[in-house]
Design a protein around this motif. Structure first.
Motif, PDB file in Angstrom:
ATOM      1  N   GLN A  25      54.729 -87.525 -15.881  1.00 60.14           N
ATOM      2  CA  GLN A  25      55.094 -88.842 -15.356  1.00 60.14           C
ATOM      3  C   GLN A  25      56.576 -88.884 -14.968  1.00 60.14           C
ATOM      4  N   LEU A  26      57.420 -88.218 -15.740  1.00 55.29           N
ATOM      5  CA  LEU A  26      58.845 -88.128 -15.394  1.00 55.29           C
ATOM      6  C   LEU A  26      59.043 -87.379 -14.086  1.00 55.29           C
ATOM      7  N   ILE A  27      58.276 -86.317 -13.911  1.00 55.84           N
ATOM      8  CA  ILE A  27      58.359 -85.549 -12.663  1.00 55.84           C
ATOM      9  C   ILE A  27      57.908 -86.404 -11.490  1.00 55.84           C
ATOM     10  N   CYS A  28      56.842 -87.165 -11.690  1.00 55.74           N
ATOM     11  CA  CYS A  28      56.300 -88.009 -10.621  1.00 55.74           C
ATOM     12  C   CYS A  28      57.309 -89.047 -10.146  1.00 55.74           C
ATOM     13  N   LYS A  29      58.144 -89.557 -11.065  1.00 58.90           N
ATOM     14  CA  LYS A  29      59.142 -90.556 -10.697  1.00 58.90           C
ATOM     15  C   LYS A  29      60.210 -89.979  -9.778  1.00 58.90           C
ATOM     16  N   LYS A  30      60.457 -88.680  -9.905  1.00 60.24           N
ATOM     17  CA  LYS A  30      61.513 -88.041  -9.122  1.00 60.24           C
ATOM     18  C   LYS A  30      60.989 -87.390  -7.841  1.00 60.24           C
ATOM     19  N   ASP A  31      59.711 -87.103  -7.802  1.00 66.36           N
ATOM     20  CA  ASP A  31      59.165 -86.351  -6.664  1.00 66.36           C
ATOM     21  C   ASP A  31      57.859 -87.000  -6.216  1.00 66.36           C
ATOM     22  N   PHE A  32      57.872 -87.608  -5.032  1.00 64.46           N
ATOM     23  CA  PHE A  32      56.687 -88.317  -4.555  1.00 64.46           C
ATOM     24  C   PHE A  32      55.548 -87.365  -4.187  1.00 64.46           C
ATOM     25  N   ARG A  33      55.867 -86.086  -4.042  1.00 64.43           N
ATOM     26  CA  ARG A  33      54.820 -85.113  -3.713  1.00 64.43           C
ATOM     27  C   ARG A  33      53.952 -84.761  -4.924  1.00 64.43           C
ATOM     28  N   ILE A  34      54.396 -85.136  -6.101  1.00 69.80           N
ATOM     29  CA  ILE A  34      53.677 -84.809  -7.322  1.00 69.80           C
ATOM     30  C   ILE A  34      52.722 -85.943  -7.671  1.00 69.80           C
ATOM     31  N   LYS A  35      51.457 -85.603  -7.850  1.00 69.23           N
ATOM     32  CA  LYS A  35      50.429 -86.576  -8.221  1.00 69.23           C
ATOM     33  C   LYS A  35      49.941 -86.267  -9.639  1.00 69.23           C
ATOM     34  N   LEU A  36      49.498 -87.282 -10.320  1.00 68.88           N
ATOM     35  CA  LEU A  36      48.976 -87.100 -11.677  1.00 68.88           C
ATOM     36  C   LEU A  36      47.669 -87.847 -11.829  1.00 68.88           C
ATOM     37  N   VAL A  37      46.654 -87.129 -12.270  1.00 71.54           N
ATOM     38  CA  VAL A  37      45.353 -87.716 -12.582  1.00 71.54           C
ATOM     39  C   VAL A  37      45.140 -87.566 -14.080  1.00 71.54           C
ATOM     40  N   ASN A  38      44.984 -88.676 -14.784  1.00 72.22           N
ATOM     41  CA  ASN A  38      44.778 -88.657 -16.235  1.00 72.22           C
ATOM     42  C   ASN A  38      43.314 -88.942 -16.571  1.00 72.22           C
ATOM     43  N   PHE A  39      42.681 -88.024 -17.275  1.00 69.96           N
ATOM     44  CA  PHE A  39      41.317 -88.246 -17.747  1.00 69.96           C
ATOM     45  C   PHE A  39      41.320 -89.196 -18.944  1.00 69.96           C
ATOM     46  N   SER A  40      40.181 -89.838 -19.173  1.00 62.04           N
ATOM     47  CA  SER A  40      40.041 -90.724 -20.334  1.00 62.04           C
ATOM     48  C   SER A  40      39.944 -89.941 -21.638  1.00 62.04           C
ATOM     49  N   ARG A  41      39.557 -88.671 -21.545  1.00 65.73           N
ATOM     50  CA  ARG A  41      39.493 -87.759 -22.687  1.00 65.73           C
ATOM     51  C   ARG A  41      39.417 -86.340 -22.133  1.00 65.73           C
ATOM     52  N   ASN A  42      39.262 -85.384 -23.018  1.00 67.91           N
ATOM     53  CA  ASN A  42      39.136 -83.991 -22.592  1.00 67.91           C
ATOM     54  C   ASN A  42      37.718 -83.719 -22.084  1.00 67.91           C
ATOM     55  N   PHE A  43      37.621 -83.360 -20.807  1.00 70.41           N
ATOM     56  CA  PHE A  43      36.320 -83.046 -20.206  1.00 70.41           C
ATOM     57  C   PHE A  43      36.171 -81.565 -19.883  1.00 70.41           C
ATOM     58  N   GLY A  44      37.221 -80.781 -20.014  1.00 64.44           N
ATOM     59  CA  GLY A  44      37.113 -79.351 -19.788  1.00 64.44           C
ATOM     60  C   GLY A  44      37.810 -78.892 -18.516  1.00 64.44           C
ATOM     61  N   HIS A  45      38.138 -77.616 -18.510  1.00 61.13           N
ATOM     62  CA  HIS A  45      38.895 -76.986 -17.423  1.00 61.13           C
ATOM     63  C   HIS A  45      38.184 -77.102 -16.082  1.00 61.13           C
TER      64      HIS A  45
END
Length: 324
Positions: free
Chosen positions: A57-77
């Motif tokens: 999330q810190l990286i995302c604030k500094k770089d608009f090219r970085i996206k983050l998708v957060n899962f609700s739990r661990n679903f696997g690789h």
């Protein structure tokens, strides 16, 4: 905002990678900046329990090219890879792990092959540094076994590190199965494929996210999703054991007659029963693997559920399963 359309999407699945995430971002950014073309890096947080989410999330604030998708739990690789490909906007999509065992610099070689007209470019390991003999040996045996069981040409010494064209990504997104084996599905969909060779490095920090239990699960997903030969094998084994049992029974009976002892000795009965019971359990186990996967498909649950996303302005609701 992007000045031009996104050419490259780099999908990076994450699970407890707080020790490597900053260095991973740094090296990926350096490589992708050198292309001189628009790109995005899609980090998919697969329910991490450490500080991975906060650091991205810190990286995302500094770089608009970085996206983050957060899962609700661990679903696997494999689910994380699938989510990243579903949301990626690039014309070419690269999948790479955050641990830097697969060098980001190899992406440039993949891009060269893509521009030559190849639609799938996978990384082929010519050497594995920092891996135990057991892991190397079992991986070799598994790929040979998988190759013998399926008509799909799955390359050996290859993981999920690869570049795929947009049309390949769309084809993969259309496949409905839940227990996904992405590297096998990429081979199954076809298209023009090639490889680039590289030396796999040691982990920069942290522990492997694929212990033996997960490796076994991935191996079973690969075999059962691409081949039904284990089911056919039961028939051949059954016929072989039937013939062997009959021959052994005949030999023991003749031997008992010659020695003037009871034809149906207790040892003969117990050995035949134990043998057939063992075969029955093995057969049930193989069928259970397939039935379990049929059960997962019938339930029709999503492969993953997304809690939230960062740095995406518009999301196609058909591409991601968002938690309300």
């Amino acid at each position: 905002m992007f000045k031009d359309k996104v050419i490259y999407s780099v999908v990076v699945p994450l699970y407890n990678e707080e020790l490597v995430i900053f260095e991973s971002y740094k090296r990926l950014k350096e490589v992708m900046d050198s292309t001189g073309e628009e790109y995005e890096i899609v980090f998919v947080n697969d329910g991490s329990k450490d500080g991975t989410k906060t650091k991205v999330q810190l990286i995302c604030k500094k770089d608009f090219r970085i996206k983050l998708v957060n899962f609700s739990r661990n679903f696997g690789h494999q689910a994380a890879i699938t989510a990243g490909m579903n949301i990626a906007m690039g014309e070419a999509i690269v999948v790479i792990d955050a641990d830097l065992q697969d060098p980001p610099e190899v992406i440039l070689k993949m891009i060269e092959k893509w521009k030559e007209g190849y639609e799938v470019v996978y990384g082929k390991r010519v050497k594995r540094e920092g891996e135990t003999f057991f892991k190397k040996f079992t991986a070799s045996i598994y790929y040979k076994l998988l190759k013998s069981m399926t008509s799909v040409d799955i390359p050996t010494d290859v993981g999920d590190f690869r570049l795929i064209d947009r049309k390949v990504c769309d084809a993969l997104s259309s496949l409905p199965e839940k227990n996904r084996y992405v590297r096998g599905l990429v081979s199954w969909v076809g298209f023009k494929q090639t490889y680039v060779e590289f030396i796999r490095q040691k982990r920069l920090a942290g522990e492997t996210k694929y212990p033996l239990s997960k490796m076994v699960k991935l191996a079973l997903d690969g075999i059962t999703s691409l081949s039904y030969r284990p089911l056919s094998l039961i028939n051949y084994v059954g016929v072989f054991l039937l013939i062997a049992s009959l021959l052994s029974a005949i030999i023991i009976i003749i031997k008992n007659i010659a020695n003037r002892v009871d034809i149906l000795s207790m040892g003969l009965v117990l050995s035949i029963n134990s043998f057939m019971i063992s075969l029955l359990f093995i057969s049930m186990g193989i069928m259970g693997q397939y039935i379990g996967r049929i059960f997962d498909e019938v339930k029709d649950r999503p492969i993953y559920i997304v809690d939230n996303i960062v740095n995406y302005e518009k999301i196609d609701s058909n591409n991601l399963n968002m938690k309300s």
